[in-house]
Design a protein around this motif. Structure first.
Motif, PDB file in Angstrom:
ATOM      1  N   TRP A   6      67.170  14.681  95.357  1.00  0.00           N
ATOM      2  CA  TRP A   6      67.121  15.318  96.390  1.00  0.00           C
ATOM      3  C   TRP A   6      65.864  16.859  96.359  1.00  0.00           C
ATOM      4  CZ3 TRP A   6      68.053  20.436  98.224  1.00  0.00           C
ATOM      5  CH2 TRP A   6      67.427  20.786 100.111  1.00  0.00           C
ATOM      6  N   LEU A   7      66.443  17.768  95.850  1.00  0.00           N
ATOM      7  CA  LEU A   7      65.489  18.772  95.260  1.00  0.00           C
ATOM      8  C   LEU A   7      64.440  18.488  94.997  1.00  0.00           C
ATOM      9  CD1 LEU A   7      65.840  21.975  95.201  1.00  0.00           C
ATOM     10  CD2 LEU A   7      66.482  21.826  93.166  1.00  0.00           C
ATOM     11  N   GLN A   8      64.652  17.221  94.205  1.00  0.00           N
ATOM     12  CA  GLN A   8      62.734  16.944  93.250  1.00  0.00           C
ATOM     13  C   GLN A   8      61.976  16.653  94.376  1.00  0.00           C
ATOM     14  OE1 GLN A   8      61.891  17.595  89.225  1.00  0.00           O
ATOM     15  NE2 GLN A   8      60.291  17.146  90.515  1.00  0.00           N
ATOM     16  N   ARG A   9      62.756  15.774  95.225  1.00  0.00           N
ATOM     17  CA  ARG A   9      61.934  15.309  96.173  1.00  0.00           C
ATOM     18  C   ARG A   9      61.395  16.187  97.160  1.00  0.00           C
ATOM     19  NH1 ARG A   9      65.849  11.483  97.161  1.00  0.00           N
ATOM     20  NH2 ARG A   9      66.356  12.889  98.640  1.00  0.00           N
ATOM     21  N   HIS A  10      61.727  17.335  97.364  1.00  0.00           N
ATOM     22  CA  HIS A  10      61.641  18.710  98.293  1.00  0.00           C
ATOM     23  C   HIS A  10      60.565  19.583  97.649  1.00  0.00           C
ATOM     24  CE1 HIS A  10      65.028  16.707 100.819  1.00  0.00           C
ATOM     25  NE2 HIS A  10      65.056  17.585 101.473  1.00  0.00           N
ATOM     26  N   ILE A  11      59.926  19.063  96.157  1.00  0.00           N
ATOM     27  CA  ILE A  11      59.823  20.223  95.688  1.00  0.00           C
ATOM     28  C   ILE A  11      58.560  18.999  94.831  1.00  0.00           C
ATOM     29  CG2 ILE A  11      59.395  20.373  93.074  1.00  0.00           C
ATOM     30  CD1 ILE A  11      62.225  21.233  92.847  1.00  0.00           C
ATOM     31  N   ASP A  12      58.353  18.124  95.385  1.00  0.00           N
ATOM     32  CA  ASP A  12      57.190  17.273  95.145  1.00  0.00           C
ATOM     33  C   ASP A  12      56.208  16.612  96.902  1.00  0.00           C
ATOM     34  OD1 ASP A  12      57.654  17.037  92.574  1.00  0.00           O
ATOM     35  OD2 ASP A  12      58.438  14.496  93.316  1.00  0.00           O
ATOM     36  N   GLU A  13      56.979  17.332  97.922  1.00  0.00           N
ATOM     37  CA  GLU A  13      56.919  17.588  99.428  1.00  0.00           C
ATOM     38  C   GLU A  13      56.201  18.613  99.621  1.00  0.00           C
ATOM     39  OE1 GLU A  13      59.634  15.607 101.750  1.00  0.00           O
ATOM     40  OE2 GLU A  13      59.435  13.489 100.110  1.00  0.00           O
ATOM     41  N   GLY A  14      56.063  19.815  98.614  1.00  0.00           N
ATOM     42  CA  GLY A  14      55.928  21.206  98.991  1.00  0.00           C
ATOM     43  C   GLY A  14      57.186  21.660 100.134  1.00  0.00           C
ATOM     44  N   LEU A  15      58.083  21.246 100.532  1.00  0.00           N
ATOM     45  CA  LEU A  15      58.766  21.930 101.253  1.00  0.00           C
ATOM     46  C   LEU A  15      59.849  22.858 100.529  1.00  0.00           C
ATOM     47  CD1 LEU A  15      60.596  18.735 102.423  1.00  0.00           C
ATOM     48  CD2 LEU A  15      58.635  19.835 103.379  1.00  0.00           C
ATOM     49  N   ILE A  16      59.487  23.533  99.600  1.00  0.00           N
ATOM     50  CA  ILE A  16      59.909  24.600  98.118  1.00  0.00           C
ATOM     51  C   ILE A  16      59.117  25.151  98.124  1.00  0.00           C
ATOM     52  CG2 ILE A  16      62.165  25.043  97.231  1.00  0.00           C
ATOM     53  CD1 ILE A  16      63.741  22.192  97.862  1.00  0.00           C
ATOM     54  N   PRO A  17      58.328  25.420  98.262  1.00  0.00           N
ATOM     55  CA  PRO A  17      57.434  26.187  97.639  1.00  0.00           C
ATOM     56  C   PRO A  17      57.583  27.664  96.457  1.00  0.00           C
ATOM     57  CG  PRO A  17      57.824  26.986 100.092  1.00  0.00           C
ATOM     58  CD  PRO A  17      58.493  26.402  99.583  1.00  0.00           C
ATOM     59  N   GLN A  18      58.740  27.919  96.889  1.00  0.00           N
ATOM     60  CA  GLN A  18      58.955  28.828  95.905  1.00  0.00           C
ATOM     61  C   GLN A  18      59.302  28.252  94.560  1.00  0.00           C
ATOM     62  OE1 GLN A  18      60.816  28.991  98.634  1.00  0.00           O
ATOM     63  NE2 GLN A  18      59.847  30.278  99.641  1.00  0.00           N
ATOM     64  N   ALA A  19      59.015  27.271  94.332  1.00  0.00           N
ATOM     65  CA  ALA A  19      59.677  27.176  92.877  1.00  0.00           C
ATOM     66  C   ALA A  19      57.844  26.898  91.842  1.00  0.00           C
ATOM     67  CB  ALA A  19      59.837  24.874  93.207  1.00  0.00           C
ATOM     68  N   GLU A  20      58.905  27.447  90.759  1.00  0.00           N
ATOM     69  CA  GLU A  20      57.820  27.776  89.283  1.00  0.00           C
ATOM     70  C   GLU A  20      58.203  26.632  88.176  1.00  0.00           C
ATOM     71  OE1 GLU A  20      57.476  31.698  88.761  1.00  0.00           O
ATOM     72  OE2 GLU A  20      57.316  32.307  91.038  1.00  0.00           O
ATOM     73  N   SER A  21      57.325  26.136  87.876  1.00  0.00           N
ATOM     74  CA  SER A  21      57.010  25.311  86.315  1.00  0.00           C
ATOM     75  C   SER A  21      56.903  25.965  85.222  1.00  0.00           C
ATOM     76  CB  SER A  21      56.683  24.100  86.870  1.00  0.00           C
ATOM     77  OG  SER A  21      56.810  23.278  85.588  1.00  0.00           O
ATOM     78  N   VAL A  22      57.945  26.592  84.224  1.00  0.00           N
ATOM     79  CA  VAL A  22      56.885  27.849  82.818  1.00  0.00           C
ATOM     80  C   VAL A  22      57.659  27.084  81.594  1.00  0.00           C
ATOM     81  CG1 VAL A  22      58.357  29.553  82.012  1.00  0.00           C
ATOM     82  CG2 VAL A  22      58.446  29.557  84.616  1.00  0.00           C
ATOM     83  N   ALA A  23      56.795  26.370  81.507  1.00  0.00           N
ATOM     84  CA  ALA A  23      56.538  25.941  80.158  1.00  0.00           C
ATOM     85  C   ALA A  23      57.275  24.142  80.970  1.00  0.00           C
ATOM     86  CB  ALA A  23      57.447  26.141  78.689  1.00  0.00           C
ATOM     87  N   GLY A  24      57.074  23.519  82.282  1.00  0.00           N
ATOM     88  CA  GLY A  24      57.980  22.092  81.609  1.00  0.00           C
ATOM     89  C   GLY A  24      58.960  22.159  82.716  1.00  0.00           C
ATOM     90  N   VAL A  25      59.340  23.689  82.752  1.00  0.00           N
ATOM     91  CA  VAL A  25      61.105  23.494  83.216  1.00  0.00           C
ATOM     92  C   VAL A  25      61.079  23.848  84.598  1.00  0.00           C
ATOM     93  CG1 VAL A  25      63.134  24.635  82.712  1.00  0.00           C
ATOM     94  CG2 VAL A  25      61.704  23.591  80.649  1.00  0.00           C
ATOM     95  N   TRP A  26      61.246  23.897  85.231  1.00  0.00           N
ATOM     96  CA  TRP A  26      61.001  24.448  86.757  1.00  0.00           C
ATOM     97  C   TRP A  26      62.715  25.147  86.506  1.00  0.00           C
ATOM     98  CZ3 TRP A  26      57.962  23.036  90.023  1.00  0.00           C
ATOM     99  CH2 TRP A  26      57.247  22.259  90.567  1.00  0.00           C
ATOM    100  N   CYS A  27      62.034  26.650  87.328  1.00  0.00           N
ATOM    101  CA  CYS A  27      62.866  27.534  87.649  1.00  0.00           C
ATOM    102  C   CYS A  27      62.971  28.575  89.203  1.00  0.00           C
ATOM    103  CB  CYS A  27      62.420  29.055  86.575  1.00  0.00           C
ATOM    104  SG  CYS A  27      62.110  28.341  85.054  1.00  0.00           S
ATOM    105  N   PHE A  28      64.163  28.857  89.561  1.00  0.00           N
ATOM    106  CA  PHE A  28      64.301  28.873  90.613  1.00  0.00           C
ATOM    107  C   PHE A  28      64.877  30.649  90.749  1.00  0.00           C
ATOM    108  CE2 PHE A  28      64.637  24.104  90.071  1.00  0.00           C
ATOM    109  CZ  PHE A  28      63.718  24.223  91.442  1.00  0.00           C
ATOM    110  N   SER A  29      64.622  31.086  91.859  1.00  0.00           N
ATOM    111  CA  SER A  29      65.192  32.164  92.354  1.00  0.00           C
ATOM    112  C   SER A  29      66.335  32.158  93.579  1.00  0.00           C
ATOM    113  CB  SER A  29      63.531  33.385  93.105  1.00  0.00           C
ATOM    114  OG  SER A  29      63.860  32.542  93.946  1.00  0.00           O
ATOM    115  N   SER A  30      66.665  33.058  93.811  1.00  0.00           N
ATOM    116  CA  SER A  30      67.925  33.831  94.482  1.00  0.00           C
ATOM    117  C   SER A  30      66.595  32.994  96.140  1.00  0.00           C
ATOM    118  CB  SER A  30      68.625  34.675  94.766  1.00  0.00           C
ATOM    119  OG  SER A  30      67.338  36.284  94.653  1.00  0.00           O
TER     120      SER A  30
END
Length: 102
Positions: free
Chosen positions: A32-56
């Motif tokens: 569910w989360l990956q779909r929302h990231i792929d669709e640009g609905l969760i813009p605060q996501a960051e990928s560091v060295a291929g690993v997704w990282c999320f803030s509060s």
């Protein structure tokens, strides 16, 4: 984890959550989360060295979106729009309070 369970705690601003941790905190599947990231609905996501990282901040947005989709059967785009508006309200309230928490 059941939807009725309440998670409590505090996140440190410098702490980062993985995709799996964020999904669990939202009582959602990682897909569910990956779909929302792929669709640009969760813009605060960051990928560091291929690993997704999320803030509060991302956690708050994802929880709001998940709740809107679940409780009101909202489509993801509508949930994202409402989350945008709620974030804007949070910023306005913070600036009106002079930057101090209420």
């Amino acid at each position: 984890m059941r939807d009725e369970e309440i998670l409590s705690g505090s996140l440190l601003e410098e702490s980062w959550l993985t995709l799996e941790q964020l999904a669990a905190a939202c009582t959602a599947e990682p897909a569910w989360l990956q779909r929302h990231i792929d669709e640009g609905l969760i813009p605060q996501a960051e990928s560091v060295a291929g690993v997704w990282c999320f803030s509060s901040i991302t956690l708050l947005r994802a929880r709001r979106m998940r709740q809107l989709e679940r409780d009101f059967d909202a489509v993801p785009e509508l949930a994202a729009l409402v989350a945008d508006l709620l974030e804007e309200l949070d910023e306005l309230r913070e600036s009106a309070a002079g930057g101090r928490p209420e």
